[in-house]
Design a protein around this motif. Structure first.
Motif, mmCIF file in Angstrom:
data_model
loop_
_atom_site.group_PDB
_atom_site.id
_atom_site.type_symbol
_atom_site.label_atom_id
_atom_site.label_comp_id
_atom_site.label_asym_id
_atom_site.label_seq_id
_atom_site.Cartn_x
_atom_site.Cartn_y
_atom_site.Cartn_z
ATOM 1 N N GLU A 179 -15.247 31.461 61.424
ATOM 2 C CA GLU A 179 -16.184 32.301 62.786
ATOM 3 C C GLU A 179 -15.038 32.282 63.579
ATOM 4 O O GLU A 179 -15.387 31.946 65.357
ATOM 5 N N TYR A 180 -13.577 31.103 63.509
ATOM 6 C CA TYR A 180 -12.797 31.673 64.464
ATOM 7 C C TYR A 180 -12.653 33.029 65.187
ATOM 8 O O TYR A 180 -10.974 33.877 64.243
ATOM 9 N N GLN A 181 -12.528 33.747 66.331
ATOM 10 C CA GLN A 181 -12.270 34.512 66.998
ATOM 11 C C GLN A 181 -10.971 34.996 66.815
ATOM 12 O O GLN A 181 -10.020 36.341 66.383
ATOM 13 N N TRP A 182 -10.006 33.397 67.380
ATOM 14 C CA TRP A 182 -8.716 33.705 67.305
ATOM 15 C C TRP A 182 -7.707 34.308 66.267
ATOM 16 O O TRP A 182 -6.790 35.282 65.865
ATOM 17 N N ALA A 183 -8.439 33.780 65.459
ATOM 18 C CA ALA A 183 -7.894 33.979 64.092
ATOM 19 C C ALA A 183 -7.472 35.593 63.802
ATOM 20 O O ALA A 183 -6.736 36.112 63.070
ATOM 21 N N ARG A 184 -8.948 36.148 64.646
ATOM 22 C CA ARG A 184 -8.935 37.694 63.599
ATOM 23 C C ARG A 184 -7.924 38.352 64.578
ATOM 24 O O ARG A 184 -7.372 39.573 64.083
ATOM 25 N N TRP A 185 -7.916 38.189 65.495
ATOM 26 C CA TRP A 185 -7.007 38.482 66.697
ATOM 27 C C TRP A 185 -5.563 38.710 66.671
ATOM 28 O O TRP A 185 -4.626 39.078 66.450
ATOM 29 N N ILE A 186 -5.199 37.009 65.360
ATOM 30 C CA ILE A 186 -3.928 37.072 64.660
ATOM 31 C C ILE A 186 -3.357 37.582 64.410
ATOM 32 O O ILE A 186 -2.756 38.148 63.967
#
Length: 125
Positions: free
Chosen positions: A59-66
């Motif tokens: 669920e870590y959104q930052w990983a999606r955008w990375i």
């Protein structure tokens, strides 16, 4: 889990499979050509990619955008090679990058799944 979140889960799983399996094949071809020692950077990159997909699944959104940024950058840097030398393998790699970016960046169902995961983790905490 509602239908939208379920669809997002499938899209993340598909993006992970496309990316990790595709990169795995390319790395195996590279290892066969230049050896394992010379391919160490690619193997490490593969593991970092796997960890980022795992973190995104949690669920870590930052990983999606990375992931979207790194895959987009990889695609942009790779496109000139494809246009200069349009071999089937190069085209397949470009399609792999584009498909993964498309699956992760645009569908709102991916955000719905990540919100579901975040809610579920907050309830378990």
């Amino acid at each position: 889990m509602n239908e939208r979140a379920r669809r997002g889960r499938y899209l993340i799983a598909a993006a992970a499979a496309i990316t990790l399996l595709g990169d795995g094949v390319i790395i195996l071809l590279k290892i066969a050509h230049v050896g394992l020692f010379a391919s160490g950077g690619s193997v490490i990159r593969w593991f970092i990619t796997a960890v980022l997909f795992y973190v995104m699944w949690q669920e870590y959104q930052w990983a999606r955008w990375i992931m979207v940024a790194l895959l987009s950058l990889g695609l942009l840097l790779f496109l000139p090679i494809v246009f200069r030398n349009p071999q089937p393998l190069f085209i397949a790699i470009a399609v792999q990058f584009g498909a993964a970016v498309g699956l992760l960046a645009f569908p709102p169902s991916v955000s719905a799944f990540m919100a579901f995961q975040r809610t579920r983790q907050n309830e378990n905490a």
